[in-house]
Motif scaffolding. Structure first.
Motif, PDB file in Angstrom:
ATOM      1  N   LEU B 194       0.806  -1.229   0.000  1.00 55.47           N
ATOM      2  CA  LEU B 194       0.000   0.000   0.000  1.00 55.47           C
ATOM      3  C   LEU B 194       0.837   1.276   0.000  1.00 55.47           C
ATOM      4  O   LEU B 194       0.517   2.233  -0.697  1.00 55.47           O
ATOM      5  CB  LEU B 194      -0.952   0.013   1.197  1.00 55.47           C
ATOM      6  CG  LEU B 194      -2.338  -0.541   0.886  1.00 55.47           C
ATOM      7  CD1 LEU B 194      -3.192  -0.582   2.146  1.00 55.47           C
ATOM      8  CD2 LEU B 194      -3.036   0.293  -0.187  1.00 55.47           C
ATOM      9  N   GLU B 195       1.919   1.270   0.761  1.00 52.34           N
ATOM     10  CA  GLU B 195       2.724   2.483   0.842  1.00 52.34           C
ATOM     11  C   GLU B 195       3.345   2.801  -0.517  1.00 52.34           C
ATOM     12  O   GLU B 195       3.324   3.939  -0.982  1.00 52.34           O
ATOM     13  CB  GLU B 195       3.806   2.350   1.907  1.00 52.34           C
ATOM     14  CG  GLU B 195       4.330   3.710   2.322  1.00 52.34           C
ATOM     15  CD  GLU B 195       5.710   3.661   2.935  1.00 52.34           C
ATOM     16  OE1 GLU B 195       6.109   2.594   3.441  1.00 52.34           O
ATOM     17  OE2 GLU B 195       6.395   4.690   2.879  1.00 52.34           O
ATOM     18  N   LEU B 196       3.883   1.735  -1.154  1.00 48.95           N
ATOM     19  CA  LEU B 196       4.478   1.937  -2.475  1.00 48.95           C
ATOM     20  C   LEU B 196       3.401   2.340  -3.484  1.00 48.95           C
ATOM     21  O   LEU B 196       3.618   3.204  -4.339  1.00 48.95           O
ATOM     22  CB  LEU B 196       5.209   0.665  -2.930  1.00 48.95           C
ATOM     23  CG  LEU B 196       5.862   0.730  -4.296  1.00 48.95           C
ATOM     24  CD1 LEU B 196       6.861   1.861  -4.405  1.00 48.95           C
ATOM     25  CD2 LEU B 196       6.562  -0.599  -4.610  1.00 48.95           C
ATOM     26  N   ALA B 248      12.355   0.756  -8.902  1.00 47.71           N
ATOM     27  CA  ALA B 248      13.643   0.107  -8.634  1.00 47.71           C
ATOM     28  C   ALA B 248      14.259   0.616  -7.340  1.00 47.71           C
ATOM     29  O   ALA B 248      14.762  -0.159  -6.530  1.00 47.71           O
ATOM     30  CB  ALA B 248      14.595   0.343  -9.789  1.00 47.71           C
ATOM     31  N   PHE B 249      14.188   1.938  -7.154  1.00 47.54           N
ATOM     32  CA  PHE B 249      14.787   2.480  -5.933  1.00 47.54           C
ATOM     33  C   PHE B 249      13.990   2.130  -4.681  1.00 47.54           C
ATOM     34  O   PHE B 249      14.501   2.200  -3.574  1.00 47.54           O
ATOM     35  CB  PHE B 249      14.965   3.996  -6.047  1.00 47.54           C
ATOM     36  CG  PHE B 249      16.187   4.369  -6.820  1.00 47.54           C
ATOM     37  CD1 PHE B 249      17.437   3.884  -6.425  1.00 47.54           C
ATOM     38  CD2 PHE B 249      16.119   5.179  -7.952  1.00 47.54           C
ATOM     39  CE1 PHE B 249      18.581   4.204  -7.139  1.00 47.54           C
ATOM     40  CE2 PHE B 249      17.258   5.498  -8.676  1.00 47.54           C
ATOM     41  CZ  PHE B 249      18.490   5.013  -8.274  1.00 47.54           C
ATOM     42  N   ARG B 250      12.740   1.774  -4.866  1.00 46.76           N
ATOM     43  CA  ARG B 250      11.917   1.422  -3.712  1.00 46.76           C
ATOM     44  C   ARG B 250      12.145  -0.019  -3.257  1.00 46.76           C
ATOM     45  O   ARG B 250      11.684  -0.431  -2.208  1.00 46.76           O
ATOM     46  CB  ARG B 250      10.429   1.616  -4.047  1.00 46.76           C
ATOM     47  CG  ARG B 250      10.017   3.053  -4.017  1.00 46.76           C
ATOM     48  CD  ARG B 250       9.761   3.471  -2.592  1.00 46.76           C
ATOM     49  NE  ARG B 250       9.667   4.921  -2.503  1.00 46.76           N
ATOM     50  CZ  ARG B 250       8.960   5.548  -1.570  1.00 46.76           C
ATOM     51  NH1 ARG B 250       8.327   4.867  -0.659  1.00 46.76           N
ATOM     52  NH2 ARG B 250       8.939   6.846  -1.539  1.00 46.76           N
ATOM     53  N   MET B 251      12.837  -0.808  -4.091  1.00 46.38           N
ATOM     54  CA  MET B 251      13.050  -2.225  -3.778  1.00 46.38           C
ATOM     55  C   MET B 251      13.691  -2.415  -2.392  1.00 46.38           C
ATOM     56  O   MET B 251      13.174  -3.191  -1.582  1.00 46.38           O
ATOM     57  CB  MET B 251      13.918  -2.847  -4.882  1.00 46.38           C
ATOM     58  CG  MET B 251      13.986  -4.347  -4.812  1.00 46.38           C
ATOM     59  SD  MET B 251      12.396  -5.094  -5.180  1.00 46.38           S
ATOM     60  CE  MET B 251      12.792  -6.796  -4.807  1.00 46.38           C
ATOM     61  N   PRO B 252      14.786  -1.699  -2.084  1.00 46.78           N
ATOM     62  CA  PRO B 252      15.374  -1.856  -0.743  1.00 46.78           C
ATOM     63  C   PRO B 252      14.392  -1.464   0.365  1.00 46.78           C
ATOM     64  O   PRO B 252      14.337  -2.111   1.401  1.00 46.78           O
ATOM     65  CB  PRO B 252      16.566  -0.894  -0.740  1.00 46.78           C
ATOM     66  CG  PRO B 252      16.889  -0.671  -2.170  1.00 46.78           C
ATOM     67  CD  PRO B 252      15.602  -0.794  -2.918  1.00 46.78           C
ATOM     68  N   ILE B 295      22.407  -8.782  -2.823  1.00 47.86           N
ATOM     69  CA  ILE B 295      22.286  -9.419  -4.140  1.00 47.86           C
ATOM     70  C   ILE B 295      20.925  -9.109  -4.763  1.00 47.86           C
ATOM     71  O   ILE B 295      20.824  -8.728  -5.926  1.00 47.86           O
ATOM     72  CB  ILE B 295      22.520 -10.944  -4.026  1.00 47.86           C
ATOM     73  CG1 ILE B 295      23.999 -11.211  -3.711  1.00 47.86           C
ATOM     74  CG2 ILE B 295      22.117 -11.652  -5.317  1.00 47.86           C
ATOM     75  CD1 ILE B 295      24.322 -12.646  -3.386  1.00 47.86           C
ATOM     76  N   VAL B 296      19.876  -9.228  -3.946  1.00 42.35           N
ATOM     77  CA  VAL B 296      18.529  -8.940  -4.463  1.00 42.35           C
ATOM     78  C   VAL B 296      18.451  -7.491  -4.961  1.00 42.35           C
ATOM     79  O   VAL B 296      17.923  -7.216  -6.039  1.00 42.35           O
ATOM     80  CB  VAL B 296      17.462  -9.204  -3.372  1.00 42.35           C
ATOM     81  CG1 VAL B 296      16.109  -8.665  -3.806  1.00 42.35           C
ATOM     82  CG2 VAL B 296      17.368 -10.684  -3.082  1.00 42.35           C
ATOM     83  N   VAL B 297      19.015  -6.577  -4.182  1.00 43.02           N
ATOM     84  CA  VAL B 297      18.951  -5.158  -4.558  1.00 43.02           C
ATOM     85  C   VAL B 297      19.777  -4.890  -5.815  1.00 43.02           C
ATOM     86  O   VAL B 297      19.331  -4.196  -6.740  1.00 43.02           O
ATOM     87  CB  VAL B 297      19.414  -4.256  -3.387  1.00 43.02           C
ATOM     88  CG1 VAL B 297      19.540  -2.815  -3.835  1.00 43.02           C
ATOM     89  CG2 VAL B 297      18.435  -4.358  -2.233  1.00 43.02           C
ATOM     90  N   VAL B 298      20.978  -5.486  -5.880  1.00 44.13           N
ATOM     91  CA  VAL B 298      21.829  -5.300  -7.058  1.00 44.13           C
ATOM     92  C   VAL B 298      21.118  -5.834  -8.305  1.00 44.13           C
ATOM     93  O   VAL B 298      21.071  -5.166  -9.350  1.00 44.13           O
ATOM     94  CB  VAL B 298      23.198  -6.004  -6.848  1.00 44.13           C
ATOM     95  CG1 VAL B 298      23.952  -6.108  -8.161  1.00 44.13           C
ATOM     96  CG2 VAL B 298      24.019  -5.245  -5.831  1.00 44.13           C
ATOM     97  N   ILE B 299      20.523  -7.010  -8.168  1.00 44.64           N
ATOM     98  CA  ILE B 299      19.812  -7.586  -9.316  1.00 44.64           C
ATOM     99  C   ILE B 299      18.642  -6.701  -9.717  1.00 44.64           C
ATOM    100  O   ILE B 299      18.419  -6.426 -10.902  1.00 44.64           O
ATOM    101  CB  ILE B 299      19.321  -9.022  -8.999  1.00 44.64           C
ATOM    102  CG1 ILE B 299      20.532  -9.958  -8.895  1.00 44.64           C
ATOM    103  CG2 ILE B 299      18.364  -9.520 -10.076  1.00 44.64           C
ATOM    104  CD1 ILE B 299      20.181 -11.369  -8.488  1.00 44.64           C
TER     105      ILE B 299
END
Lengths: 561, 318
Positions: B194-196, B248-252, B295-299
């Motif tokens: 929801l926040e995203l 993409a930047f919200r992934m972390p 790794i998840v963030v880099v990918i």
């Protein structure tokens, strides 16, 4: 493409019907060109996804007996660190059997694998039940008990329970031997008799057995002892115990699934499947309780109204431990016992017990209030008396120049309120404290190591035997608290050297009288742990302090569907 | 392209080593060690027993040596054993990683669908009641803390209405594991997403409004194209470029948000594991977790780069 889809369909159908293990599903999915996580996601199988549970099923919070305050740690260690005990006693309690256990009210020893025992001339003789069998059908024999003791006392396993046998003949030799050496004092004259010969009298040894799970020699006998705790054995269906339930699987981060051991020596369990659930937050556990997905949840007095409003729910309580203030008596301000006694008088324990604990605590003045026969009847109860407190402080030359650091580590709101109340009571007699909450960052432990701490509010888990007082106030007390008392040590040694209850009582009472007068700790509250229990669905269950192996008669528990 | 990939890979490895050093240093600087979790001072463990355990777990070696030893083993894929549970770290993480990816993936999908579509409607119908409602709701979701929303959702939809389970990712002995899993996913992924979604609504709205004012939009309309073609082909395609960056930047953030959400819903993912491992000073586990998340963030940022170059050809030329 169409054929591919069909194969995925049939794979899913197999998985859903429980015809395939998770490993198999992922292997076959891999053959279809699906990655493992994708396959797992697609098929929705977790470790447990494909296990079917038939018959009566009970699910409850694996940390139910740990209480609100103990909860984060209980959930953190998600399965037992077997050789060293472990926070999740609920799992071990259900899977393993002990030689002896304690009644849930801590009043008497109860035989588990041992049918009877006696002590003659410093030799303990245990007679085992002949109907006890391991989960794999092999009989439990005296050899398993001998094996377990030798395993725990082997320095290679670095077990913290090994020292329970420090007075057994051969213990010292085993500690210093180059190769694993069995204790010569521990023998099995026949399949159902275990003899333990002591080098010096130790009437407290029986109490030590309450913490020790008997392990199967035929399964673990050949395991490398230095790495035995790293075996997958402990958290898979390979595990073999002699308790009422068999280990089926650990569902990572969610639960442990157990199934009834039909040949259990006290009779086959009425419940077929038992799920011990993991919760990281007490709120979630209680919400699951409200929903009926969790039949026993730990709770605090703040939730009394909520739980009482839930249909079929009942609040049960049992002794949790004694809340105390411990002191670093190396600090010059705290070295004078009159200062510590003054704090005991300054805090109105009864009012706090009645209001903040809402009656689920009693004011006490000793560490083991449960063991009535060991209590002296002339001990000072330190009833609330601020005048007396101020007088003692004056006699001790209290200046009040330094604010004392007052640590606590329980996360529940009740403890936080109790801390604030105590801070105010102490301030009223001229003792300023700064409350310091230990959030697990290790600052407090560092202070303990550097011996710079002042005082801490903690709790000593309910102990069924006064023998364990030595472990706290004997030589280890010197290390932690800087407190040592030769007279106390002599009384404890005398109590441990006799098997006569009345003689023991005399010495234990003397020892407790010394603690009461010297006040190395100020004992405050005999706290109760609370459990919200869905008694509409779960009957005959027995609950006790989470940190010992009390006898819970799990085979007699039953649930209505 | 191959050159580009090698370059990216080199970058990723440098980041991984840097992160592992940082994490190791921080764990090392924190007072106390795993022995305190295994044998707290309140238990009756003797100092000798603690010392024996410390020696056995190799905690007496100097820190730099332990880091090098760890790194040597890590490059061969051996991440060691958890100090507290004595299980292989790789096993623990591999059991948890899919759970977090699933939760985060569904949450992301949910937020993109809800967020972008609401943003589009909001922009096209600017200053309508739909726009006002969407604006109000997105500020509402942005300002409400995740743990509170989680507990609120549990109270309403699980405890009161009994539509969804309160906790976990599966029911023991469920007849249909697929449906059971989906059933468990709804609440935590909605709360996490929801926040995203709210953020995406705001970004999509702003971005599309910007584009709608461009000259080429007028040109497209002047060519006589249908309104939805103008908006989708000319407007959206340009408006979505910044959205990809946002996602993409919200992934972390999404992964760190999962720490809280997983705790509230007892979702058996990496978040819950991280919380426990950090509080227990279980450094092999903490290190491996940091690596897994890195790794998840880099990918995901790599995927964002590729996606970006597809949507905006100018980047490829650069």
């Amino acid at each position: 493409m169409r054929k591919e889809a069909l194969r995925i369909d049939s794979l899913m159908a197999d998985a859903v019907a429980g015809r395939l293990s998770r490993r198999e599903v992922i292997k076959r999915a891999g053959a279809l060109g699906l990655s493992a996580p994708l396959a797992a996601a697609l098929i929705g199988v977790s470790e447990a996804g494909v296990s079917a549970q038939e018959g009566l099923t009970l699910s409850f919070d694996a940390g139910a007996t740990q209480g609100g305050g103990g909860r984060p740690n209980a959930a953190a260690v998600e399965y037992s660190y077997i050789i060293n005990g472990g926070s999740q006693f609920e799992i071990n309690r259900m899977v393993d059997a002990r030689l002896v256990t304690m009644s849930a009210d801590l009043q008497e020893f109860v035989g588990d694998l041992a049918e009877s025992w006696e002590v003659v001339d410093d030799v303990y003789t245990f007679t085992l039940r002949q109907n006890a069998v391991w989960h794999d059908g092999t009989p439990v024999t005296a050899k398993d008990v001998v094996f377990t003791i030798n395993l725990l006392t082997d320095p290679a396993t670095t077990s913290r329970w090994g020292s329970s046998f420090r007075n057994v003949v051969g213990y010292e030799e085993a500690q210093t031997a180059e190769t694993p050496t069995s204790l010569s004092g521990v023998t099995a004259p026949d399949d159902y008799t275990v003899q333990i010969e002591l080098a010096r009298p130790d009437s407290g040894m029986l109490a030590g057995f309450m913490f020790i799970n008997i392990l199967p020699e035929h399964v673990l006998g050949t395991a490398d002892r230095a790495t035995i705790t790293e075996l997958p054995y402990w958290t898979t269906s390979e595990r073999v115990g002699a308790g009422p339930f068999k280990f089926v699987q650990l569902v990572e981060g969610e639960r442990v699934e157990l199934v009834a051991h039909d040949q259990y020596h006290f009779g086959a369990p009425a419940i077929q499947n038992l799920n011990l659930l993991f919760f990281a937050s007490a709120e979630t556990s209680l919400a699951a309780f409200q929903q009926g997905a969790n039949l026993a949840a730990p709770m605090s007095v703040n939730e009394l109204e909520l739980v009482q409003s839930i249909e079929g729910a009942e609040v049960i309580s049992f002794p949790a431990g004694v809340g105390y203030i411990a002191y670093n008596v190396r600090q010059p301000e705290l070295a004078d016992k009159r200062v510590r006694q003054a704090m005991a008088y300054a805090i109105d324990k009864k009012t706090i017990a009645e209001t903040l604990f809402q009656g689920y605590a009693d004011a006490v003045y000793t560490e083991i209030p449960y063991v009535e026969w060991a209590q002296p009847d002339d001990a000072n109860p330190y009833d609330y008396d601020p005048e007396m407190a101020m007088q003692l402080l004056e006699e001790a030359g209290w200046t009040g120049e330094r604010t004392l650091g007052f640590w606590y580590y329980y996360t529940d709101p009740v403890t936080a309120a109790v801390m604030e109340a105590m801070q105010q009571y102490l301030a009223a007699v001229g003792i300023e404290t700064e409350l310091k909450f230990d959030d697990g960052s290790g600052v407090r432990l560092q202070e303990i190591e550097d011996q710079t701490w002042d005082m801490v509010y903690g709790s000593f888990g309910a102990q069924p035997s006064p023998a364990n007082l030595t472990a706290v106030w004997g030589p280890p007390g010197e290390v932690t608290y800087g407190w040592q008392n030769e007279e106390f040590n002599a009384e404890m040694d005398a109590a441990l050297a006799t098997y006569d209850r009345e003689e023991q009582a005399v010495h234990y009472q003397n020892a407790i009288r010394i603690l009461n007068e010297e006040a190395p700790n100020v004992w405050l509250f005999n706290r109760q742990n609370l459990i919200a229990l869905n008694t509409a669905a779960l009957q005959n269950s027995v609950w006790g302090p989470g940190h010992i192996y009390y006898f819970n008669r799990a085979n007699e528990w039953t649930v209505t569907e | 392209m191959a050159n580009y990939l090698v370059h990216r890979l080199f970058h990723a490895i440098t980041i991984l080593i840097g992160i592992s050093m940082l994490v190791f240093t921080f764990v090392e600087l924190a007072p106390g060690d795993a022995i305190d979790a295994l044998m707290p001072p309140e238990t009756l463990a003797t100092p000798e027993a603690k010392e024996a355990m410390r020696e056995r777990l190799g905690l007496n070696d100097p820190a730099p040596l332990r880091y090098v030893q760890w790194l040597q083993r890590a490059v061969t894929g051996d991440l060691g054993y958890s100090l507290t549970s004595r299980r292989p770290v790789t096993d623990i993480i591999m059991a948890r990683l899919p759970e977090t990816l699933q939760l985060v993936g569904v949450a992301m999908l949910f937020s993109i669908v809800i967020g972008v579509s609401t943003g589009i409607v909001s922009a096209i119908k600017q200053y309508s009641w739909i726009d006002y409602l969407a604006t109000f709701l997105s500020f509402f979701w942005l300002s409400i803390p995740g743990f509170f929303l989680g507990l609120l959702m549990i109270y309403i939809f699980a405890v009161k209405l009994n539509w969804f389970p309160v906790f976990g990712a599966s029911t023991a002995g469920a007849k249909n594991p697929v449906l059971d899993r989906l059933h468990h996913l709804v609440l935590p992924s909605a709360v996490l997403g929801l926040e995203l979604a709210a953020a995406l609504t705001r970004y999509t709205r702003a971005s599309l409004l910007e584009v709608l004012k461009e000259d080429y939009m007028r040109t497209a309309r002047a060519k006589g194209l249908k309104e939805w073609v103008v908006i989708v082909r000319h407007g959206l395609k340009n408006a979505l470029i910044p959205i990809i960056t946002v996602v993409a930047f919200r992934m972390p953030y999404l992964i760190s948000g999962a720490v809280v959400i997983e705790t509230v819903f007892q979702w058996p993912g990496l978040g819950l594991l991280t919380l426990n491992a950090a509080s227990q000073k279980d450094y092999p586990l903490v290190m491996a977790l940091a690596l897994a998340v890195t790794i998840v963030v880099v990918i995901s940022s790599f995927i964002a780069d590729v996606a970006y170059s597809i949507v905006d050809p100018r980047i490829r030329i650069k």
